[in-house]
Design a protein around this motif. Structure first.
Motif, mmCIF file in Angstrom:
data_model
loop_
_atom_site.group_PDB
_atom_site.id
_atom_site.type_symbol
_atom_site.label_atom_id
_atom_site.label_comp_id
_atom_site.label_asym_id
_atom_site.label_seq_id
_atom_site.Cartn_x
_atom_site.Cartn_y
_atom_site.Cartn_z
ATOM 1 N N LEU A 49 0.886 -1.204 -0.070
ATOM 2 C CA LEU A 49 0.095 0.097 -0.059
ATOM 3 C C LEU A 49 0.892 1.332 -0.063
ATOM 4 O O LEU A 49 0.526 2.151 -0.708
ATOM 5 C CB LEU A 49 -0.969 0.092 1.072
ATOM 6 N N GLN A 50 2.017 1.271 0.679
ATOM 7 C CA GLN A 50 2.888 2.481 0.774
ATOM 8 C C GLN A 50 3.359 2.705 -0.721
ATOM 9 O O GLN A 50 3.654 3.936 -0.933
ATOM 10 C CB GLN A 50 4.052 2.185 1.671
ATOM 11 N N LYS A 51 3.374 1.668 -1.792
ATOM 12 C CA LYS A 51 3.938 1.881 -2.961
ATOM 13 C C LYS A 51 2.532 2.269 -3.940
ATOM 14 O O LYS A 51 2.764 3.119 -4.889
ATOM 15 C CB LYS A 51 4.713 0.816 -3.371
ATOM 16 N N GLU A 52 1.528 1.557 -3.514
ATOM 17 C CA GLU A 52 0.354 1.593 -4.491
ATOM 18 C C GLU A 52 -0.467 2.839 -4.441
ATOM 19 O O GLU A 52 -0.864 3.648 -5.398
ATOM 20 C CB GLU A 52 -0.558 0.305 -4.306
ATOM 21 N N LEU A 53 -0.778 3.250 -3.193
ATOM 22 C CA LEU A 53 -1.573 4.202 -2.746
ATOM 23 C C LEU A 53 -0.994 5.439 -3.332
ATOM 24 O O LEU A 53 -2.036 6.416 -3.941
ATOM 25 C CB LEU A 53 -2.036 4.413 -1.227
ATOM 26 N N PRO A 54 0.095 5.947 -3.322
ATOM 27 C CA PRO A 54 0.609 7.176 -3.702
ATOM 28 C C PRO A 54 0.225 7.168 -5.400
ATOM 29 O O PRO A 54 -0.078 8.381 -5.987
ATOM 30 C CB PRO A 54 1.715 7.277 -3.810
ATOM 31 N N ILE A 55 0.355 6.168 -5.991
ATOM 32 C CA ILE A 55 0.241 6.221 -7.597
ATOM 33 C C ILE A 55 -1.362 6.653 -7.799
ATOM 34 O O ILE A 55 -1.733 7.418 -8.563
ATOM 35 C CB ILE A 55 0.536 4.770 -8.017
ATOM 36 N N ARG A 56 -2.355 5.905 -7.120
ATOM 37 C CA ARG A 56 -3.693 6.019 -7.323
ATOM 38 C C ARG A 56 -4.143 7.423 -6.884
ATOM 39 O O ARG A 56 -4.982 8.218 -7.579
ATOM 40 C CB ARG A 56 -4.479 5.006 -6.600
ATOM 41 N N ILE A 57 -3.669 7.900 -5.720
ATOM 42 C CA ILE A 57 -3.750 9.004 -5.271
ATOM 43 C C ILE A 57 -3.336 10.358 -6.033
ATOM 44 O O ILE A 57 -4.109 11.381 -6.437
ATOM 45 C CB ILE A 57 -3.732 9.423 -3.638
ATOM 46 N N ALA A 58 -2.248 10.111 -6.738
ATOM 47 C CA ALA A 58 -1.719 11.182 -7.609
ATOM 48 C C ALA A 58 -2.384 11.403 -8.742
ATOM 49 O O ALA A 58 -2.483 12.400 -9.218
ATOM 50 C CB ALA A 58 -0.182 10.695 -7.804
ATOM 51 N N ARG A 59 -2.968 10.284 -9.184
ATOM 52 C CA ARG A 59 -3.594 10.376 -10.583
ATOM 53 C C ARG A 59 -5.033 11.217 -10.255
ATOM 54 O O ARG A 59 -5.260 12.062 -11.283
ATOM 55 C CB ARG A 59 -4.197 8.989 -11.101
ATOM 56 N N ARG A 60 -5.423 11.084 -9.391
ATOM 57 C CA ARG A 60 -6.737 11.882 -8.914
ATOM 58 C C ARG A 60 -6.519 13.259 -8.839
ATOM 59 O O ARG A 60 -7.014 13.944 -9.062
ATOM 60 C CB ARG A 60 -7.194 11.217 -7.812
ATOM 61 N N ALA A 61 -5.391 13.671 -8.035
ATOM 62 C CA ALA A 61 -4.769 14.902 -7.812
ATOM 63 C C ALA A 61 -4.597 15.739 -9.410
ATOM 64 O O ALA A 61 -5.017 16.671 -9.175
ATOM 65 C CB ALA A 61 -3.759 15.018 -6.752
#
Length: 368
Positions: A49-61
């Protein structure tokens, strides 16, 4: 307030992470992995999650930076949150969450994992109001640009964005919720994190129906009966909260349609019907009513975020904290996304002058 160099560095990092490929996680994998919530597996989950969540959150931002039709400038999205909330727009919630995860030390041991779990729990809470806040912005946009029944050309871009945005939000919350739930020291039998491996759709339908009827009773003073058909012993693996949300929305819409059609009639009020069928490949749940249906011209719009059948939608400047019978126009499209998240779908067939059979197909084990 962050200095310009720091803000620029964060923006560059968001851009870099947002360009990375996200990893799909299937319901089957969540069940198999979560069936053994050892310290090692929880540590591996946190590291993922520490690697995956930033990818998904950054895309939305990144998407929130460039919304079509000036949506990112709508007051509901940019409104200042009073009290102790320090963020004033949806994009900032995502940027704050991105920073929290990226600046969290590398998860290496159990203490790190427990601290990380508490942090992502707070992130999940931070984003609780994203959907209604976005819905208000869309409704204000609708009031400005949809004065006629015909939706202007180009609004498809908004619907596509919101589908991506909300689907991603479902995925993010599922990943966080599953990891957090695996820490439950005394889970119910057959429950793995958020997944009930022996979920009874009949029981969920009964609970959702009771909740929907209570809302209808509060709004109108009475509510149609609900008849539920199916094998009460049938179970299948699914996320109970997802199924409840979908059925609640569908039943709520049917109750409202029937109630408004018969409220001044001397005729007997027909019940809303729910049928659960277990097929060889899919679980199918059919919700049907005799509420008069939707005109053919309205069917193409029922899954858009700019459409509602409510005659008196809620005040767009004063979102209600409670659940209303209808109004914001995002219940059905959001429900369809939940159905599609694990490979299912939601279809509506209207018989104008009679009612609406809602065919709700559920598959499972598809990666998202």
């Amino acid at each position: 307030m962050a200095s310009e160099p720091v803000a620029r560095a964060v923006a560059e990092e968001v851009g870099r992470w947002g360009s990375m490929k996200q990893t799909g996680v299937s319901l089957r994998y969540m069940m198999e992995f979560g069936s053994r919530p050892t310290e090692r597996n929880l540590l591996l989950s946190a590291q993922f999650l520490q690697k995956e969540l930033p990818i998904r959150i950054a895309r939305r931002a990144l998407e929130l930076e460039s919304l079509p039709f000036g949506l990112s400038r709508k007051p509901a999205i940019l409104k200042v949150i009073l009290g102790e909330w320090s963020v004033n727009k949806v994009r900032d919630w995502y940027l704050d969450s991105f920073r929290d995860i990226r600046y969290f030390p590398e998860v290496r041991n159990r203490n790190d994992e427990l601290a990380f779990t508490q942090m992502i729990k707070m992130i999940k809470v931070r984003h609780n109001n994203v959907v209604p806040t976005m819905a208000l912005g869309v409704q204000q946009l609708k009031n400005e640009q949809c004065r006629t029944r015909k939706i202007p050309t180009g609004f498809d871009e908004i619907h596509e964005f919101l589908d991506r945005f909300y689907m991603s939000r479902i995925g993010i919350r599922m990943l966080i919720g599953q990891h957090v739930a695996l820490h439950d020291p005394d889970p119910e039998p057959g429950v793995i994190g958020l997944i009930n491996t022996e979920l009874s759709p009949i029981q969920v339908a009964q609970a959702a129906s009771e909740d929907a009827r209570s809302i209808c009773l509060r709004e109108y003073g009475s509510a149609p009966e609900i008849d539920i058909y199916g094998d009460p012993t049938f179970t299948f693996p699914y996320v109970a909260s997802h199924l409840h949300l979908m059925l609640f929305e569908l039943v709520k819409n049917s109750l409202r349609a029937v109630q408004e059609r018969y409220m001044n009639s001397d005729k007997d009020v027909p019940p809303v019907r729910i049928i659960v069928a277990d097929g060889a490949e899919d679980v199918t749940i059919k919700v049907s009513d005799e509420g008069g249906g939707i005109p053919r011209s309205g069917l193409p719009r029922i899954f858009t975020y700019l459409y509602s059948t409510a005659k008196n939608p809620p005040d767009m400047d004063c979102p209600s904290e409670g659940v209303t019978m209808a109004g914001y126009g995002y219940g059905l499209p959001i429900s369809r996304l939940y159905a599609r998240y694990f490979g299912g779908d939601l279809q509506i067939i209207s018989m104008e002058g009679y009612g609406i059979p809602v065919l709700h197909f559920l598959s499972d084990f598809q990666p998202m």
